[in-house]
Design a protein around this motif. Structure first.
Motif, PDB file in Angstrom:
ATOM      1  N   SER A  38       0.834  -1.482  -0.027  1.00  0.00           N
ATOM      2  CA  SER A  38       0.030   0.089  -0.287  1.00  0.00           C
ATOM      3  C   SER A  38       0.953   1.070  -0.170  1.00  0.00           C
ATOM      4  O   SER A  38       0.137   2.066  -0.754  1.00  0.00           O
ATOM      5  N   ALA A  39       1.900   1.239   0.908  1.00  0.00           N
ATOM      6  CA  ALA A  39       3.264   2.683   0.329  1.00  0.00           C
ATOM      7  C   ALA A  39       3.422   2.721  -0.446  1.00  0.00           C
ATOM      8  O   ALA A  39       3.264   3.906  -1.393  1.00  0.00           O
ATOM      9  N   SER A  40       3.816   1.862  -1.333  1.00  0.00           N
ATOM     10  CA  SER A  40       4.022   1.282  -3.133  1.00  0.00           C
ATOM     11  C   SER A  40       2.809   2.063  -3.978  1.00  0.00           C
ATOM     12  O   SER A  40       3.453   2.659  -4.695  1.00  0.00           O
ATOM     13  N   GLN A  41       1.285   1.901  -3.510  1.00  0.00           N
ATOM     14  CA  GLN A  41       0.655   2.542  -3.987  1.00  0.00           C
ATOM     15  C   GLN A  41       0.479   3.789  -4.284  1.00  0.00           C
ATOM     16  O   GLN A  41       0.243   4.721  -5.256  1.00  0.00           O
ATOM     17  N   LEU A  42       0.539   4.256  -2.842  1.00  0.00           N
ATOM     18  CA  LEU A  42       0.346   6.207  -1.926  1.00  0.00           C
ATOM     19  C   LEU A  42       1.306   6.603  -3.259  1.00  0.00           C
ATOM     20  O   LEU A  42       1.395   7.714  -3.681  1.00  0.00           O
ATOM     21  N   THR A  43       2.889   5.320  -2.608  1.00  0.00           N
ATOM     22  CA  THR A  43       3.531   6.822  -3.587  1.00  0.00           C
ATOM     23  C   THR A  43       3.767   7.381  -5.217  1.00  0.00           C
ATOM     24  O   THR A  43       2.992   7.991  -5.313  1.00  0.00           O
ATOM     25  N   ASP A  44       3.431   5.813  -6.160  1.00  0.00           N
ATOM     26  CA  ASP A  44       2.613   5.892  -7.285  1.00  0.00           C
ATOM     27  C   ASP A  44       1.586   6.695  -7.767  1.00  0.00           C
ATOM     28  O   ASP A  44       1.963   8.247  -7.968  1.00  0.00           O
ATOM     29  N   GLN A  45       0.398   6.552  -6.798  1.00  0.00           N
ATOM     30  CA  GLN A  45      -0.781   7.777  -7.058  1.00  0.00           C
ATOM     31  C   GLN A  45      -0.196   9.310  -6.863  1.00  0.00           C
ATOM     32  O   GLN A  45      -0.633   9.968  -7.708  1.00  0.00           O
ATOM     33  N   VAL A  46       0.433   9.616  -5.524  1.00  0.00           N
ATOM     34  CA  VAL A  46       1.088  11.002  -5.304  1.00  0.00           C
ATOM     35  C   VAL A  46       1.997  11.230  -6.512  1.00  0.00           C
ATOM     36  O   VAL A  46       2.430  12.391  -7.093  1.00  0.00           O
ATOM     37  N   GLN A  47       3.039  10.572  -7.263  1.00  0.00           N
ATOM     38  CA  GLN A  47       3.833  10.873  -8.359  1.00  0.00           C
ATOM     39  C   GLN A  47       3.586  11.474  -9.464  1.00  0.00           C
ATOM     40  O   GLN A  47       3.445  11.966 -10.338  1.00  0.00           O
ATOM     41  N   SER A  48       1.889  10.386  -9.079  1.00  0.00           N
ATOM     42  CA  SER A  48       1.176  10.724 -11.063  1.00  0.00           C
ATOM     43  C   SER A  48       0.506  11.872 -10.765  1.00  0.00           C
ATOM     44  O   SER A  48       0.017  11.776 -11.607  1.00  0.00           O
ATOM     45  N   SER A  49       0.146  12.330  -9.210  1.00  0.00           N
ATOM     46  CA  SER A  49      -0.959  13.431  -9.339  1.00  0.00           C
ATOM     47  C   SER A  49      -0.107  14.490 -10.303  1.00  0.00           C
ATOM     48  O   SER A  49       0.997  15.301 -10.175  1.00  0.00           O
ATOM     49  N   GLN A  50      -0.852  15.718 -10.172  1.00  0.00           N
ATOM     50  CA  GLN A  50      -0.748  16.676 -11.655  1.00  0.00           C
ATOM     51  C   GLN A  50       0.093  17.617 -10.374  1.00  0.00           C
ATOM     52  O   GLN A  50       0.983  18.245 -10.976  1.00  0.00           O
ATOM     53  N   ALA A  51       0.039  17.666  -9.039  1.00  0.00           N
ATOM     54  CA  ALA A  51       0.110  18.578  -7.987  1.00  0.00           C
ATOM     55  C   ALA A  51       2.155  18.593  -8.104  1.00  0.00           C
ATOM     56  O   ALA A  51       2.308  19.282  -8.116  1.00  0.00           O
ATOM     57  N   TRP A  52       2.202  17.161  -8.035  1.00  0.00           N
ATOM     58  CA  TRP A  52       3.303  16.487  -7.773  1.00  0.00           C
ATOM     59  C   TRP A  52       4.455  17.149  -9.070  1.00  0.00           C
ATOM     60  O   TRP A  52       4.887  17.593  -9.491  1.00  0.00           O
ATOM     61  N   ARG A  75       9.738  19.184 -11.645  1.00  0.00           N
ATOM     62  CA  ARG A  75      10.098  19.199 -13.511  1.00  0.00           C
ATOM     63  C   ARG A  75      10.781  17.921 -14.047  1.00  0.00           C
ATOM     64  O   ARG A  75      11.163  17.423 -13.539  1.00  0.00           O
ATOM     65  N   PRO A  76      11.003  17.419 -15.265  1.00  0.00           N
ATOM     66  CA  PRO A  76      11.571  16.642 -15.735  1.00  0.00           C
ATOM     67  C   PRO A  76      12.797  16.074 -15.406  1.00  0.00           C
ATOM     68  O   PRO A  76      13.795  17.077 -15.381  1.00  0.00           O
ATOM     69  N   GLY A  77      13.341  15.332 -14.899  1.00  0.00           N
ATOM     70  CA  GLY A  77      14.703  15.232 -14.422  1.00  0.00           C
ATOM     71  C   GLY A  77      14.562  15.134 -12.973  1.00  0.00           C
ATOM     72  O   GLY A  77      15.929  14.429 -12.863  1.00  0.00           O
ATOM     73  N   SER A  78      13.338  15.938 -12.107  1.00  0.00           N
ATOM     74  CA  SER A  78      13.694  15.596 -10.779  1.00  0.00           C
ATOM     75  C   SER A  78      13.613  14.040 -10.284  1.00  0.00           C
ATOM     76  O   SER A  78      12.868  12.934 -11.143  1.00  0.00           O
ATOM     77  N   ILE A  79      15.219  13.443  -9.679  1.00  0.00           N
ATOM     78  CA  ILE A  79      14.959  12.518  -9.058  1.00  0.00           C
ATOM     79  C   ILE A  79      13.935  12.527  -7.970  1.00  0.00           C
ATOM     80  O   ILE A  79      13.693  11.005  -7.867  1.00  0.00           O
ATOM     81  N   PHE A  80      12.778  12.946  -7.545  1.00  0.00           N
ATOM     82  CA  PHE A  80      11.379  12.587  -7.576  1.00  0.00           C
ATOM     83  C   PHE A  80      10.442  12.409  -8.002  1.00  0.00           C
ATOM     84  O   PHE A  80       9.204  11.800  -7.698  1.00  0.00           O
ATOM     85  N   ARG A  81      10.615  12.574  -8.975  1.00  0.00           N
ATOM     86  CA  ARG A  81       9.403  12.364 -10.232  1.00  0.00           C
ATOM     87  C   ARG A  81       9.195  11.317 -10.353  1.00  0.00           C
ATOM     88  O   ARG A  81      10.378   9.813 -10.103  1.00  0.00           O
ATOM     89  N   LYS A  82       8.296  10.360 -10.978  1.00  0.00           N
ATOM     90  CA  LYS A  82       8.191   9.129 -10.947  1.00  0.00           C
ATOM     91  C   LYS A  82       8.940   8.345 -12.115  1.00  0.00           C
ATOM     92  O   LYS A  82       8.923   8.854 -13.787  1.00  0.00           O
ATOM     93  N   SER A 109       3.629  19.455 -11.673  1.00  0.00           N
ATOM     94  CA  SER A 109       3.672  20.774 -11.397  1.00  0.00           C
ATOM     95  C   SER A 109       5.053  20.828 -10.705  1.00  0.00           C
ATOM     96  O   SER A 109       5.441  21.712 -10.687  1.00  0.00           O
ATOM     97  N   ILE A 110       4.960  20.574  -9.805  1.00  0.00           N
ATOM     98  CA  ILE A 110       6.105  20.561  -8.560  1.00  0.00           C
ATOM     99  C   ILE A 110       7.494  20.629  -9.514  1.00  0.00           C
ATOM    100  O   ILE A 110       9.058  21.509  -9.366  1.00  0.00           O
TER     101      ILE A 110
END
Lengths: 259, 252
Positions: free
Chosen positions: A14-28, A33-40, A30-31
């Motif tokens: 469920s943690a990886s599911q949550l990470t997936d959801q957060v990283q797919s969100s528009q807000a995430w 940019r491509p290449g950020s290590i925090f992007r999905k 938008s913050i």
């Protein structure tokens, strides 16, 4: 009845599911940019390594790639970077100190004393501000020596050396203006010695001294002047010169060398 | 330097061997070019044949082309596409290899470079962290000085400037204040600014610039020694003392 998975597995799922959801969100997205290590789906590719630098406001002072010898600590000793880091550290600790300090002869010393005795972390932050200031003078000076010994001031970097010498003097002035602010015996007499020397400047020495002291001798007006110089004017000027300095490093083809 | 792939190296070596075997004197490009120019028989026979037949075809094609305008749209079908007749059925051949730098002026030589992320940023982060840790721990154990309230009626003995100006204060004991406080540091800073324009030596190798390095070292040592004397070896009345005998008169 199907056997239940162990709790730890379900939790990690469920943690990886949550990470997936957060990283797919528009807000995430938008913050970061491509290449950020925090992007999905970040993976270590040359393209993403370039994006990390280009798409980050913090990192894009750097070029995407540097010469291999430039990342060796033994070449630069990190002195220029550390000078900049110490400047940032001084800015942060200095802002903290400004909350507790009034630049008048009647209140300055008491404010520092109260800061040390009654403010949480006040003593620690003041210590850090003071020691970082001395360290910065030292690191800027050593940076200059390093640059000289590597012959890094030679064409096309002549002008950046000139900017560097100006930055060294601004650093000394910043340190010196801050020296008066505690308004103790050490500050008063160190500044007296220093400004007496300025008075011997030929032709307009007396005027220079008068303008700097806000009078014929050190007093509460001097304190206000040096406070404004220390917290606003000199940092403003030094930031401009630092911007030119860093910009020229890149325009002149990155750092010098190898020897 | 960039690595040249092994198969290219092999191919180049093979070509060099062939050239050495065919002609003894092919060291310069000019000699090479002239050798190929007047070496008529070096053109492979199948190519000669092909060009001969192509020339014949062109002659007959020209005859057709002159007649064609009356016939209208028949021109396109007049000349058939060339038949693949080279080795391995190729329809083209390698005319020449243009080396980099022979036509374009290559100003920037390829250099060994690494990505800033992660190589440089890791180093910077480590250095910043070490610096912050040092400052923090030092600040926990050593307090910044705060002497008693400023008092104009009580001059401490000795009165010292901040440590980085103690070299100047040391000069004050030897020269007139204008010389010590203005002239000498002014000239020093002026020369420092002008250093890149005075030093005409283009090399950055230490062995080539012994004079410059010696001069700077003497200059830096001059100030370092003055600052140290001013900091540690000056006591009451700014008189010379030994810190191990008379104690330390120095506040940061």
């Amino acid at each position: 009845m199907p056997k239940k998975q162990p709790l730890s597995e379900r939790m990690s799922q469920s943690a990886s599911q949550l990470t997936d959801q957060v990283q797919s969100s528009q807000a995430w997205n938008s913050i970061f940019r491509p290449g950020s290590i925090f992007r999905k789906g970040y993976n270590d590719s040359p393209r993403n390594r370039s994006y990390v630098v280009m798409n980050s406001v913090l990192y894009h002072l750097h070029p995407v790639k540097v010469k291999r010898h430039a990342v060796k600590v033994s070449y630069t000793l990190c002195l220029g970077g550390l000078s900049f880091f110490l400047f940032i550290l001084l800015t942060v600790t200095g802002i903290f100190l400004m909350f507790f300090y009034r630049p008048t002869a009647a209140q300055a010393w008491d404010d520092i004393y109260t800061l040390q005795t009654s403010v949480t972390f006040g003593l620690l932050v003041r210590n850090m501000h003071r020691w970082a200031a001395h360290l910065m003078v030292l690191s800027v000076f050593l940076h200059m020596a390093r640059v000289f010994y590597h012959g890094a001031y030679k064409a096309p970097r002549e002008f950046n050396w000139v900017i560097g010498v100006i930055l060294l003097q601004l650093t000394l002035l910043l340190s010196f203006t801050g020296y008066l602010l505690p308004w103790d015996q050490l500050a008063l007499w160190a500044v007296t010695v220093g400004t007496n020397m300025m008075g011997y400047t030929p032709v307009f020495g007396e005027q220079v001294r008068f303008v700097l002291l806000g009078g014929v001798e050190i007093g509460t007006d001097t304190l206000l002047r040096w406070y404004v110089l220390h917290v606003l004017m000199l940092p403003f000027v030094i930031v401009i010169f630092m911007a030119i300095h860093f910009w020229r490093v890149r325009k002149d083809g990155g750092i010098s060398g190898p020897l | 330097m960039t690595e040249v792939p092994e198969h290219l190296l092999k191919r180049a070596q093979a070509a060099r061997d062939r050239a050495a075997g065919g002609d003894a004197d092919t060291s310069t490009a000019a000699a090479d070019a002239s050798a190929t120019a007047d070496d008529g028989p070096k053109i492979p026979p199948h190519l000669l044949e092909r060009s001969k037949s192509a020339r014949q075809q062109a002659d007959s094609g020209a005859a057709v082309a002159t007649a064609a305008p009356a016939g209208g749209g028949a021109v396109a079908t007049a000349a058939p596409p060339p038949v693949a007749s080279g080795p391995g059925g190729h329809t083209q051949r390698l005319l020449t290899v243009v080396k980099s730098g022979s036509i374009q002026d290559v100003k920037l030589k390829p250099m060994d470079k690494v990505h800033v992320w992660p190589h440089l940023l890791i180093v910077e982060f480590g250095a910043a962290l070490a610096c912050l840790t040092f400052t923090l721990i030092f600040s926990i154990f050593v307090n910044a000085p705060l002497l008693e309230l400023a008092n104009f009626n009580e001059t401490p003995n000795p009165s010292k400037a901040p440590w980085y100006f103690l070299g100047l204060q040391e000069l004050l004991t030897m020269f007139h204040p204008m010389v010590a406080g203005v002239t000498i540091p002014g000239i020093g800073i002026f020369l420092l600014i002008l250093a890149p324009y005075i030093d005409r030596n283009p090399s950055n190798k230490p062995e080539d610039r012994k004079f410059g390095i010696s001069l700077m070292t003497v200059h830096l040592m001059f100030w370092a020694v003055l600052v140290m004397i001013g900091s540690f070896f000056r006591g009451p009345g700014f008189n010379f003392i030994f810190p191990w005998a008379d104690g330390l008169f120095f506040e940061l």
